[in-house]
Design a protein around this motif. Structure first.
Motif, PDB file in Angstrom:
ATOM      1  N   HIS A  68       0.835  -1.328   0.049  1.00  0.00           N
ATOM      2  CA  HIS A  68      -0.053   0.059   0.003  1.00  0.00           C
ATOM      3  C   HIS A  68       0.903   1.223   0.018  1.00  0.00           C
ATOM      4  CE1 HIS A  68       0.624  -1.175   4.243  1.00  0.00           C
ATOM      5  NE2 HIS A  68       0.501  -0.118   4.559  1.00  0.00           N
ATOM      6  N   GLY A  69       2.177   1.120  -0.606  1.00  0.00           N
ATOM      7  CA  GLY A  69       2.761   2.376  -0.885  1.00  0.00           C
ATOM      8  C   GLY A  69       3.803   2.835   0.143  1.00  0.00           C
ATOM      9  N   ASP A  70       3.966   2.129   1.192  1.00  0.00           N
ATOM     10  CA  ASP A  70       5.258   1.822   2.333  1.00  0.00           C
ATOM     11  C   ASP A  70       5.834   0.524   2.133  1.00  0.00           C
ATOM     12  OD1 ASP A  70       3.009   1.753   5.349  1.00  0.00           O
ATOM     13  OD2 ASP A  70       3.923   0.331   3.655  1.00  0.00           O
ATOM     14  N   SER A  71       6.985   0.683   3.001  1.00  0.00           N
ATOM     15  CA  SER A  71       7.661  -0.771   2.936  1.00  0.00           C
ATOM     16  C   SER A  71       7.383  -1.841   3.503  1.00  0.00           C
ATOM     17  CB  SER A  71       9.154  -0.454   3.281  1.00  0.00           C
ATOM     18  OG  SER A  71       9.485   0.992   3.405  1.00  0.00           O
ATOM     19  N   TYR A  72       5.766  -1.727   4.207  1.00  0.00           N
ATOM     20  CA  TYR A  72       5.476  -2.753   5.126  1.00  0.00           C
ATOM     21  C   TYR A  72       4.231  -3.070   4.518  1.00  0.00           C
ATOM     22  CZ  TYR A  72       9.297  -0.761   7.824  1.00  0.00           C
ATOM     23  OH  TYR A  72      10.594  -0.589   8.596  1.00  0.00           O
ATOM     24  N   PRO A  73       3.983  -4.162   3.577  1.00  0.00           N
ATOM     25  CA  PRO A  73       2.824  -4.396   2.940  1.00  0.00           C
ATOM     26  C   PRO A  73       2.243  -5.284   4.141  1.00  0.00           C
ATOM     27  CG  PRO A  73       4.538  -5.663   1.933  1.00  0.00           C
ATOM     28  CD  PRO A  73       5.086  -4.502   2.871  1.00  0.00           C
ATOM     29  N   PHE A  74       0.629  -5.278   3.977  1.00  0.00           N
ATOM     30  CA  PHE A  74       0.084  -6.324   4.870  1.00  0.00           C
ATOM     31  C   PHE A  74       0.105  -7.638   4.358  1.00  0.00           C
ATOM     32  CE2 PHE A  74      -0.467  -3.388   8.389  1.00  0.00           C
ATOM     33  CZ  PHE A  74      -1.327  -2.195   8.137  1.00  0.00           C
ATOM     34  N   ASP A  75      -0.560  -8.325   5.368  1.00  0.00           N
ATOM     35  CA  ASP A  75      -0.550  -9.952   5.048  1.00  0.00           C
ATOM     36  C   ASP A  75      -1.775 -10.590   5.027  1.00  0.00           C
ATOM     37  OD1 ASP A  75       0.434 -10.508   8.556  1.00  0.00           O
ATOM     38  OD2 ASP A  75      -1.158  -9.461   7.710  1.00  0.00           O
ATOM     39  N   GLY A  76      -2.938  -9.947   4.469  1.00  0.00           N
ATOM     40  CA  GLY A  76      -4.054 -10.681   4.388  1.00  0.00           C
ATOM     41  C   GLY A  76      -4.630 -10.985   5.953  1.00  0.00           C
ATOM     42  N   PRO A  77      -5.776 -11.929   5.865  1.00  0.00           N
ATOM     43  CA  PRO A  77      -6.549 -12.005   6.913  1.00  0.00           C
ATOM     44  C   PRO A  77      -5.662 -12.372   8.267  1.00  0.00           C
ATOM     45  CG  PRO A  77      -7.628 -12.823   5.187  1.00  0.00           C
ATOM     46  CD  PRO A  77      -6.359 -12.335   4.715  1.00  0.00           C
ATOM     47  N   GLN A  78      -6.011 -11.962   9.413  1.00  0.00           N
ATOM     48  CA  GLN A  78      -5.102 -12.087  10.726  1.00  0.00           C
ATOM     49  C   GLN A  78      -3.751 -11.983  10.613  1.00  0.00           C
ATOM     50  OE1 GLN A  78      -6.581 -13.923  13.699  1.00  0.00           O
ATOM     51  NE2 GLN A  78      -8.433 -13.344  12.376  1.00  0.00           N
ATOM     52  N   GLY A  79      -2.756 -12.511  11.239  1.00  0.00           N
ATOM     53  CA  GLY A  79      -1.646 -11.870  11.090  1.00  0.00           C
ATOM     54  C   GLY A  79      -1.365 -10.644  11.741  1.00  0.00           C
ATOM     55  N   THR A  80      -0.791  -9.772  11.021  1.00  0.00           N
ATOM     56  CA  THR A  80      -0.657  -8.345  11.531  1.00  0.00           C
ATOM     57  C   THR A  80      -1.825  -7.578  11.162  1.00  0.00           C
ATOM     58  OG1 THR A  80       1.900  -8.382  11.036  1.00  0.00           O
ATOM     59  CG2 THR A  80       0.752  -6.261  11.109  1.00  0.00           C
ATOM     60  N   LEU A  81      -2.344  -6.947  12.197  1.00  0.00           N
ATOM     61  CA  LEU A  81      -3.795  -6.249  12.065  1.00  0.00           C
ATOM     62  C   LEU A  81      -3.493  -4.692  11.501  1.00  0.00           C
ATOM     63  CD1 LEU A  81      -5.191  -7.453  15.393  1.00  0.00           C
ATOM     64  CD2 LEU A  81      -5.255  -8.555  13.074  1.00  0.00           C
ATOM     65  N   THR A  95      -0.969   5.863  10.633  1.00  0.00           N
ATOM     66  CA  THR A  95      -1.493   4.517  11.081  1.00  0.00           C
ATOM     67  C   THR A  95      -2.298   3.964   9.840  1.00  0.00           C
ATOM     68  OG1 THR A  95      -1.540   5.767  13.374  1.00  0.00           O
ATOM     69  CG2 THR A  95      -2.959   3.798  12.811  1.00  0.00           C
ATOM     70  N   HIS A  96      -2.081   2.593   9.413  1.00  0.00           N
ATOM     71  CA  HIS A  96      -2.751   1.906   8.494  1.00  0.00           C
ATOM     72  C   HIS A  96      -3.133   0.924   9.292  1.00  0.00           C
ATOM     73  CE1 HIS A  96       0.636   3.632   5.808  1.00  0.00           C
ATOM     74  NE2 HIS A  96      -0.223   4.732   5.941  1.00  0.00           N
ATOM     75  N   PHE A  97      -4.557   0.491   8.875  1.00  0.00           N
ATOM     76  CA  PHE A  97      -5.391  -0.640   9.344  1.00  0.00           C
ATOM     77  C   PHE A  97      -5.510  -1.646   8.335  1.00  0.00           C
ATOM     78  CE2 PHE A  97      -6.388   0.770  13.457  1.00  0.00           C
ATOM     79  CZ  PHE A  97      -6.230   2.090  13.503  1.00  0.00           C
ATOM     80  N   ASP A  98      -5.321  -2.728   8.414  1.00  0.00           N
ATOM     81  CA  ASP A  98      -5.318  -4.061   7.475  1.00  0.00           C
ATOM     82  C   ASP A  98      -6.714  -4.186   7.018  1.00  0.00           C
ATOM     83  OD1 ASP A  98      -3.711  -7.350   6.895  1.00  0.00           O
ATOM     84  OD2 ASP A  98      -5.108  -6.148   5.656  1.00  0.00           O
ATOM     85  N   ASP A  99      -7.152  -3.724   5.804  1.00  0.00           N
ATOM     86  CA  ASP A  99      -8.479  -4.180   5.547  1.00  0.00           C
ATOM     87  C   ASP A  99      -8.916  -5.449   5.179  1.00  0.00           C
ATOM     88  OD1 ASP A  99     -11.164  -1.985   3.933  1.00  0.00           O
ATOM     89  OD2 ASP A  99     -11.104  -3.240   5.583  1.00  0.00           O
ATOM     90  N   ASP A 100      -7.838  -6.283   5.241  1.00  0.00           N
ATOM     91  CA  ASP A 100      -8.367  -7.940   4.965  1.00  0.00           C
ATOM     92  C   ASP A 100      -8.790  -8.505   6.227  1.00  0.00           C
ATOM     93  OD1 ASP A 100      -8.046  -8.445   2.283  1.00  0.00           O
ATOM     94  OD2 ASP A 100      -5.932  -8.506   2.348  1.00  0.00           O
ATOM     95  N   GLU A 101      -8.669  -7.739   7.496  1.00  0.00           N
ATOM     96  CA  GLU A 101      -9.315  -7.974   8.783  1.00  0.00           C
ATOM     97  C   GLU A 101     -10.988  -7.843   8.586  1.00  0.00           C
ATOM     98  OE1 GLU A 101      -7.315  -9.661  10.148  1.00  0.00           O
ATOM     99  OE2 GLU A 101      -5.484  -8.771   9.466  1.00  0.00           O
ATOM    100  N   VAL A 102     -11.770  -8.395   9.361  1.00  0.00           N
ATOM    101  CA  VAL A 102     -13.078  -7.956   9.542  1.00  0.00           C
ATOM    102  C   VAL A 102     -13.479  -6.971  10.831  1.00  0.00           C
ATOM    103  CG1 VAL A 102     -15.342  -8.801   9.904  1.00  0.00           C
ATOM    104  CG2 VAL A 102     -13.660 -10.310   8.626  1.00  0.00           C
ATOM    105  N   TRP A 103     -13.298  -5.535  10.340  1.00  0.00           N
ATOM    106  CA  TRP A 103     -13.291  -4.627  11.484  1.00  0.00           C
ATOM    107  C   TRP A 103     -14.908  -4.398  11.914  1.00  0.00           C
ATOM    108  CZ3 TRP A 103      -8.929  -3.575  13.504  1.00  0.00           C
ATOM    109  CH2 TRP A 103      -7.665  -3.898  12.752  1.00  0.00           C
ATOM    110  N   THR A 104     -15.151  -5.504  12.827  1.00  0.00           N
ATOM    111  CA  THR A 104     -16.726  -5.326  13.470  1.00  0.00           C
ATOM    112  C   THR A 104     -16.345  -6.075  14.829  1.00  0.00           C
ATOM    113  OG1 THR A 104     -17.240  -7.538  12.434  1.00  0.00           O
ATOM    114  CG2 THR A 104     -17.823  -5.428  11.396  1.00  0.00           C
ATOM    115  N   THR A 105     -17.209  -6.694  15.483  1.00  0.00           N
ATOM    116  CA  THR A 105     -17.190  -7.253  16.583  1.00  0.00           C
ATOM    117  C   THR A 105     -15.923  -8.372  16.571  1.00  0.00           C
ATOM    118  OG1 THR A 105     -18.678  -8.751  15.892  1.00  0.00           O
ATOM    119  CG2 THR A 105     -19.520  -7.093  17.292  1.00  0.00           C
ATOM    120  N   GLY A 106     -15.694  -8.584  15.412  1.00  0.00           N
ATOM    121  CA  GLY A 106     -14.397  -9.797  15.206  1.00  0.00           C
ATOM    122  C   GLY A 106     -13.348  -9.047  15.640  1.00  0.00           C
ATOM    123  N   ILE A 107     -12.421  -8.524  14.766  1.00  0.00           N
ATOM    124  CA  ILE A 107     -11.390  -7.741  15.486  1.00  0.00           C
ATOM    125  C   ILE A 107     -11.954  -6.375  15.914  1.00  0.00           C
ATOM    126  CG2 ILE A 107      -8.947  -6.776  14.935  1.00  0.00           C
ATOM    127  CD1 ILE A 107      -8.656  -9.630  14.705  1.00  0.00           C
TER     128      ILE A 107
END
Ligand SMILES: CC(C)C[C@H](CS(C)(=N)=N)C(=O)N[C@H]1Cc2cn(c3ccccc23)CCCCCCNC1=O
Ligand SMILES: [Zn+2]
Length: 164
Positions: A68-81, A95-107
């Motif tokens: 996503h344009g910085d040197s720290y790509p996210f890793d899909g669901p779970q893993g780094t949030l 501050t970047h949030f991994d949108d492959d997480e389910v941001w509701t009551t889940g995470i």
């Protein structure tokens, strides 16, 4: 602005309008949770957070996936949030949030955002599971998120909240 008094900390911090939102919840809910997570730290320090809608504010918040344009790509669901950059100009504070997480009551966005903003303010990890800055996500009591250690570390950087 960003104080360059040697230590990496802010003088007055503004949070930006959230750039990219998640589709998991209403934007107004995201705004509310982000504001509340910033206030967790603001309430224990002299820092004030002003919502701004410019794209050069101190803390730019975005929901992104993978590369996503910085040197720290996210890793899909779970893993780094999420991840956040410490105080500084440019990407500092962002501050970047991994949108492959389910941001509701889940995470829980509020809990993760509160941890991330600790980083954005210059705090690093704690090995105490009671601390909000513990490196692994845990469900926590949302009513007093900050441990004594978190408040001490915050006050070392920003001083105590002066009673108004
Ligand atoms: C503290 C968070 C709010 C922010 C931190 C990231 S950061 C940079 N801001 N400190 C985070 O995402 N930690 C991972 C750490 C982690 C746990 N595992 C992982 C498996 C793979 C990769 C990472 C992890 C085991 C499986 C559980 C995966 C889901 C939960 N993930 C985590 O707790
Ligand atoms: Zn962390």
């Amino acid at each position: 602005e960003y104080s360059d008094q040697g230590s990496k900390r802010w003088t007055k911090t503004r949070c930006s309008s959230i750039g990219r939102y998640t589709s998991d919840m209403a934007p107004s809910t995201v705004d509310h949770l982000i504001g509340s997570a910033l206030n967790v730290w603001g309430s224990a320090s002299p820092l004030t957070f002003v919502r701004s809608f410019s794209h050069n504010a101190d803390i730019m918040v975005d929901f992104v996936t993978r590369e996503h344009g910085d040197s720290y790509p996210f890793d899909g669901p779970q893993g780094t949030l999420a991840h956040a950059y410490g105080p500084g100009t440019g990407i500092g504070g962002d501050t970047h949030f991994d949108d492959d997480e389910v941001w509701t009551t889940g995470i829980n966005l509020y809990l993760v955002a509160a941890h991330e903003f600790g980083h954005a303010l210059g705090l690093s990890h704690s090995n105490n599971p009671e601390s909000l800055m513990y490196p692994t996500y845990m469900k926590r009591n949302q009513h007093n998120l900050l441990s004594r250690e978190d408040i001490l570390n915050l006050n070392m950087l920003y001083g105590r909240r002066t009673k108004i």
